[in-house]
Design a protein around this motif. Structure first.
Motif, mmCIF file in Angstrom:
data_model
loop_
_atom_site.group_PDB
_atom_site.id
_atom_site.type_symbol
_atom_site.label_atom_id
_atom_site.label_comp_id
_atom_site.label_asym_id
_atom_site.label_seq_id
_atom_site.Cartn_x
_atom_site.Cartn_y
_atom_site.Cartn_z
ATOM 1 N N ASN A 142 -4.863 5.742 7.027
ATOM 2 C CA ASN A 142 -4.587 6.253 8.360
ATOM 3 C C ASN A 142 -3.262 6.987 8.429
ATOM 4 O O ASN A 142 -3.069 7.881 9.249
ATOM 5 C CB ASN A 142 -4.606 5.105 9.375
ATOM 6 C CG ASN A 142 -4.528 5.581 10.798
ATOM 7 O OD1 ASN A 142 -3.520 5.444 11.465
ATOM 8 N ND2 ASN A 142 -5.626 6.166 11.276
ATOM 9 N N ALA A 143 -2.350 6.625 7.511
ATOM 10 C CA ALA A 143 -1.035 7.287 7.445
ATOM 11 C C ALA A 143 -0.990 8.340 6.336
ATOM 12 O O ALA A 143 0.074 8.897 6.048
ATOM 13 C CB ALA A 143 0.051 6.251 7.213
ATOM 14 N N SER A 144 -2.141 8.614 5.707
ATOM 15 C CA SER A 144 -2.243 9.605 4.626
ATOM 16 C C SER A 144 -1.219 9.340 3.520
ATOM 17 O O SER A 144 -0.608 10.258 2.978
ATOM 18 C CB SER A 144 -2.042 11.028 5.179
ATOM 19 O OG SER A 144 -2.988 11.321 6.169
ATOM 20 N N THR A 145 -1.055 8.063 3.175
ATOM 21 C CA THR A 145 -0.036 7.684 2.202
ATOM 22 C C THR A 145 -0.623 6.772 1.128
ATOM 23 O O THR A 145 -1.404 5.864 1.422
ATOM 24 C CB THR A 145 1.133 6.969 2.885
ATOM 25 O OG1 THR A 145 1.653 7.803 3.925
ATOM 26 C CG2 THR A 145 2.249 6.667 1.898
ATOM 27 N N ASP A 182 10.403 -2.381 -1.103
ATOM 28 C CA ASP A 182 10.345 -3.627 -0.330
ATOM 29 C C ASP A 182 9.787 -3.402 1.069
ATOM 30 O O ASP A 182 9.253 -4.331 1.691
ATOM 31 C CB ASP A 182 11.738 -4.256 -0.232
ATOM 32 C CG ASP A 182 12.241 -4.767 -1.568
ATOM 33 O OD1 ASP A 182 11.400 -4.983 -2.460
ATOM 34 O OD2 ASP A 182 13.469 -4.937 -1.728
ATOM 35 N N SER A 183 9.936 -2.182 1.570
ATOM 36 C CA SER A 183 9.464 -1.885 2.922
ATOM 37 C C SER A 183 8.026 -1.359 2.954
ATOM 38 O O SER A 183 7.497 -1.062 4.018
ATOM 39 C CB SER A 183 10.385 -0.856 3.581
ATOM 40 O OG SER A 183 10.399 0.354 2.849
ATOM 41 N N SER A 184 7.386 -1.206 1.794
ATOM 42 C CA SER A 184 6.001 -0.722 1.752
ATOM 43 C C SER A 184 5.074 -1.747 2.400
ATOM 44 O O SER A 184 5.317 -2.952 2.324
ATOM 45 C CB SER A 184 5.578 -0.482 0.305
ATOM 46 O OG SER A 184 6.386 0.497 -0.303
ATOM 47 N N PRO A 185 3.999 -1.298 3.022
ATOM 48 C CA PRO A 185 3.085 -2.227 3.697
ATOM 49 C C PRO A 185 2.383 -3.155 2.708
ATOM 50 O O PRO A 185 2.114 -2.766 1.560
ATOM 51 C CB PRO A 185 2.080 -1.289 4.388
ATOM 52 C CG PRO A 185 2.133 -0.026 3.597
ATOM 53 C CD PRO A 185 3.544 0.107 3.134
ATOM 54 N N GLU A 186 2.082 -4.348 3.146
ATOM 55 C CA GLU A 186 1.392 -5.316 2.302
ATOM 56 C C GLU A 186 -0.118 -5.052 2.327
ATOM 57 O O GLU A 186 -0.663 -4.486 3.271
ATOM 58 C CB GLU A 186 1.684 -6.737 2.794
ATOM 59 C CG GLU A 186 3.135 -7.165 2.665
ATOM 60 C CD GLU A 186 3.613 -7.197 1.220
ATOM 61 O OE1 GLU A 186 2.792 -7.573 0.344
ATOM 62 O OE2 GLU A 186 4.785 -6.848 0.967
ATOM 63 N N CYS A 187 -0.789 -5.502 1.277
ATOM 64 C CA CYS A 187 -2.239 -5.316 1.173
ATOM 65 C C CYS A 187 -2.961 -6.134 2.248
ATOM 66 O O CYS A 187 -2.598 -7.281 2.519
ATOM 67 C CB CYS A 187 -2.730 -5.765 -0.196
ATOM 68 S SG CYS A 187 -1.907 -4.973 -1.582
ATOM 69 N N THR A 188 -3.968 -5.540 2.847
ATOM 70 C CA THR A 188 -4.849 -6.284 3.753
ATOM 71 C C THR A 188 -6.244 -6.430 3.145
ATOM 72 O O THR A 188 -7.011 -7.302 3.556
ATOM 73 C CB THR A 188 -4.966 -5.596 5.122
ATOM 74 O OG1 THR A 188 -5.492 -4.269 4.941
ATOM 75 C CG2 THR A 188 -3.592 -5.502 5.785
ATOM 76 N N LYS A 189 -6.570 -5.562 2.158
ATOM 77 C CA LYS A 189 -7.836 -5.686 1.435
ATOM 78 C C LYS A 189 -7.576 -5.397 -0.039
ATOM 79 O O LYS A 189 -7.002 -4.356 -0.376
ATOM 80 C CB LYS A 189 -8.895 -4.720 1.982
ATOM 81 C CG LYS A 189 -9.502 -5.158 3.294
ATOM 82 C CD LYS A 189 -10.730 -4.328 3.646
ATOM 83 C CE LYS A 189 -11.368 -4.841 4.946
ATOM 84 N NZ LYS A 189 -12.577 -4.046 5.314
ATOM 85 N N ASN A 261 -9.645 7.310 8.770
ATOM 86 C CA ASN A 261 -9.691 6.513 9.997
ATOM 87 C C ASN A 261 -9.650 5.015 9.741
ATOM 88 O O ASN A 261 -9.850 4.227 10.662
ATOM 89 C CB ASN A 261 -10.959 6.868 10.782
ATOM 90 C CG ASN A 261 -10.990 8.336 11.176
ATOM 91 O OD1 ASN A 261 -10.075 8.821 11.832
ATOM 92 N ND2 ASN A 261 -12.038 9.044 10.759
ATOM 93 N N ASP A 262 -9.390 4.622 8.512
ATOM 94 C CA ASP A 262 -9.366 3.206 8.167
ATOM 95 C C ASP A 262 -7.971 2.638 8.422
ATOM 96 O O ASP A 262 -6.965 3.206 8.000
ATOM 97 C CB ASP A 262 -9.745 3.031 6.697
ATOM 98 C CG ASP A 262 -10.064 1.591 6.363
ATOM 99 O OD1 ASP A 262 -11.250 1.249 6.285
ATOM 100 O OD2 ASP A 262 -9.103 0.810 6.187
ATOM 101 N N MET A 263 -7.907 1.496 9.108
ATOM 102 C CA MET A 263 -6.616 0.908 9.491
ATOM 103 C C MET A 263 -6.084 -0.104 8.485
ATOM 104 O O MET A 263 -4.972 -0.592 8.626
ATOM 105 C CB MET A 263 -6.754 0.230 10.867
ATOM 106 C CG MET A 263 -7.250 1.154 11.977
ATOM 107 S SD MET A 263 -6.224 2.642 12.180
ATOM 108 C CE MET A 263 -4.695 1.897 12.759
ATOM 109 N N ASP A 264 -6.864 -0.419 7.447
ATOM 110 C CA ASP A 264 -6.419 -1.383 6.447
ATOM 111 C C ASP A 264 -5.513 -0.733 5.407
ATOM 112 O O ASP A 264 -5.495 0.490 5.245
ATOM 113 C CB ASP A 264 -7.621 -2.003 5.734
ATOM 114 C CG ASP A 264 -8.292 -3.082 6.565
ATOM 115 O OD1 ASP A 264 -7.604 -4.052 6.909
ATOM 116 O OD2 ASP A 264 -9.498 -2.934 6.880
ATOM 117 N N VAL A 265 -4.787 -1.590 4.695
ATOM 118 C CA VAL A 265 -4.048 -1.168 3.508
ATOM 119 C C VAL A 265 -4.855 -1.674 2.318
ATOM 120 O O VAL A 265 -4.916 -2.879 2.049
ATOM 121 C CB VAL A 265 -2.618 -1.747 3.480
ATOM 122 C CG1 VAL A 265 -1.912 -1.351 2.186
ATOM 123 C CG2 VAL A 265 -1.827 -1.268 4.688
#
Length: 493
Positions: A142-145, A182-189, A261-265
């Motif tokens: 969703n953040a194109s990252t 350290d500030s990168s988002p954590e995995c959700t899947k 459009n996916d909100m997961d990491v």
């Protein structure tokens, strides 16, 4: 005294003359060498124009056509590992394959240093960029990252194989590759198989571009995973995905993720972003993983859509009947003005005739079955001829080349690919008397008298004059001769 002085000066004058003569001789020798070995080959203006036009080939898109820079440059592609070697855990070394951003290869995982480095992203041709990494991979779609452990700087990429065309690439979503911090988002899947990211932006929706820009490169880049790969699709159009779902199931056993459009990491042990491009509608077996060819691509299509007919023959679908002729119809430009007469003539020659017009709403499976039943397919140059991918081995493709010096265009798009697809190619070059242009312009107009002068005005001028405004009235005597030649070329029953 004077005599003595004269005797000392004369040898000096002779010496100077020898030096001058030697210099002149050296210049002559250098000129000859340069002329013989260092001259620049003469390039015809028409060849330069053709190279420029080759980079601008598009098939009837809604976007305005503009001149694109560059052509297709094919570079060697490293063979991919099989999926068993590709699938690993987060502790595996982070490796890659590209240009500026690099990932270190070490035994301590993605962040280790001091190891040999390979590029993360590289241009596999002027049309395609491929980015690849292993280890700690986090995709925040969703953040194109895409976060990758081990890279030292950011890089941006677009996963669509048409880099040479700014019009197409302008509508392809860009993704940023960033180092894991350290500030990168954590995995959700978490996933245990590799990810492959591609886009159906650009010119997708036009059948020719669906295949040459997306599907063929996708097969080339992912078949070696043996379906153990997760597709991340950017620019996802549900109707487009539904159209090719049977084919996608040949390459992956997992549902496609609408990554925009996916909100997961999503976290993966490995990721590949962007497919490799070899050539229009084709694959170079010498450069492909497993040395697969476009025939293997066709085999995957045949399996996907349940096409049982492998080879064409004069006996037709039943083997003892009539060979089937499929006429690809068109509604707008480049349509046959005497289509019914063509069908009647072909039927009188012993063909079982079918007329069909594919479009975006055509059921792919149903149309694939129809094309697979054909022994001969004929149509005016256009995206509809892309359906040759469903023709059985030994079938005949007759491309009707519109008036206007378009042989270079029709060669690149369909003539060259046909041979690799085990399809026998024929062309029918439209004469001015068969073209509707003769009724649109005075006989002395440049469009009729000097097509190459129109070509030099650029792609827009060429497309407007010869592709957008031209219809065809086939000469029946020439048409009969062409059909007879096609009959003779068909394999026996």
């Amino acid at each position: 005294m004077k005599a003595s002085m004269r005797s000392r000066q004369e040898p000096r004058r002779v010496s100077n003359g020898v030096i001058i003569a030697a210099m002149l001789l050296s210049l002559c020798v250098l000129s000859i060498v340069k002329a013989r070995y260092c001259s620049t080959p003469f390039v015809k203006p028409d060849d330069q124009l053709q190279e420029q036009m080759n980079s601008s080939i598009r098939m009837e898109t809604d976007e305005p056509a503009t001149k694109a820079a560059g052509g297709v440059e094919q570079e060697e592609e490293e063979e991919e590992e099989e999926s068993s070697a590709a699938v690993g855990g987060a502790g595996e070394p982070a490796v890659s394959t590209t240009t500026t951003t690099t990932v270190p290869v070490s035994g301590n995982g993605g962040g280790g240093g001091g190891g040999k480095k390979k590029p993360t992203c590289r241009m596999t041709s002027k049309r395609s960029e491929r980015c690849e990494a292993r280890g700690d991979i986090r995709v925040e779609g969703n953040a194109s990252t895409i976060y990758i452990a081990g890279i030292d700087k950011e890089r941006k990429t677009k996963p669509y194989a048409r880099y040479h065309d700014p019009v197409a690439m302008a509508v392809v979503r860009e993704f940023t590759l960033k180092p894991v911090t350290d500030s990168s988002p954590e995995c959700t899947k978490n996933h245990t198989v590799p990810a492959f990211m591609f886009s159906n932006g650009g010119f997708s929706g036009n059948l020719y571009h669906d295949y040459t820009d997306v599907l063929v490169p996708l097969f080339l880049s992912t078949h070696q995973f043996k379906r153990e790969v997760r597709f991340l699709l950017s620019g996802l159009k549900p109707w487009w995905v539904n159209k090719f779902t049977p084919f996608f199931k040949q390459l992956t056993k997992y549902e496609i993720i609408d990554i925009d459009n996916d909100m997961d990491v999503h976290c993966f042990p490995r990721i590949v972003v962007g497919a490799t491009f070899h050539k229009d509608m084709g694959i170079d077996p010498a450069k492909s993983p497993g040395h697969v060819s476009v025939v293997d691509f066709k085999r995957a299509l045949r399996k996907a859509f349940g096409l049982e007919r492998v080879a064409a023959s004069r006996g037709g679908v039943t083997g003892n009947g009539k060979p089937r002729l499929l006429i690809i119809s068109r509604k707008n430009s480049r349509r046959f003005l005497n289509e019914r007469e063509m069908a009647q003539t072909a039927a009188a020659m012993g063909f079982d005739v079918r007329i069909a017009e594919p479009d975006q709403h055509t059921d792919m499976s149903t149309f694939a079955q129809l094309v697979n039943s054909a022994d001969v397919m004929i149509g005016v140059h256009g995206a509809g001829l892309t359906n040759m991918v469903f023709l059985p081995r030994g079938a005949i493709l007759i491309q009707v080349v519109p008036f206007g010096g378009l042989e270079w265009l029709t060669t690149v798009t369909f003539k060259n690919p046909a041979k690799d697809m085990e399809v026998t190619y024929m062309d029918y070059n439209v004469k001015l008397e068969e073209s509707s242009l003769i009724d649109q312009y005075p006989r002395n107009h440049q469009v009729l008298t000097d097509p190459y002068a129109v070509h030099k005005q650029g792609w827009d001028a060429l497309k407007t004059a010869y592709l957008d405004k031209q219809n065809i009235k086939m000469d029946m005597d020439r048409f009969k001769t062409t059909l007879q030649e096609a009959l003779d070329k068909l394999p026996p029953v």
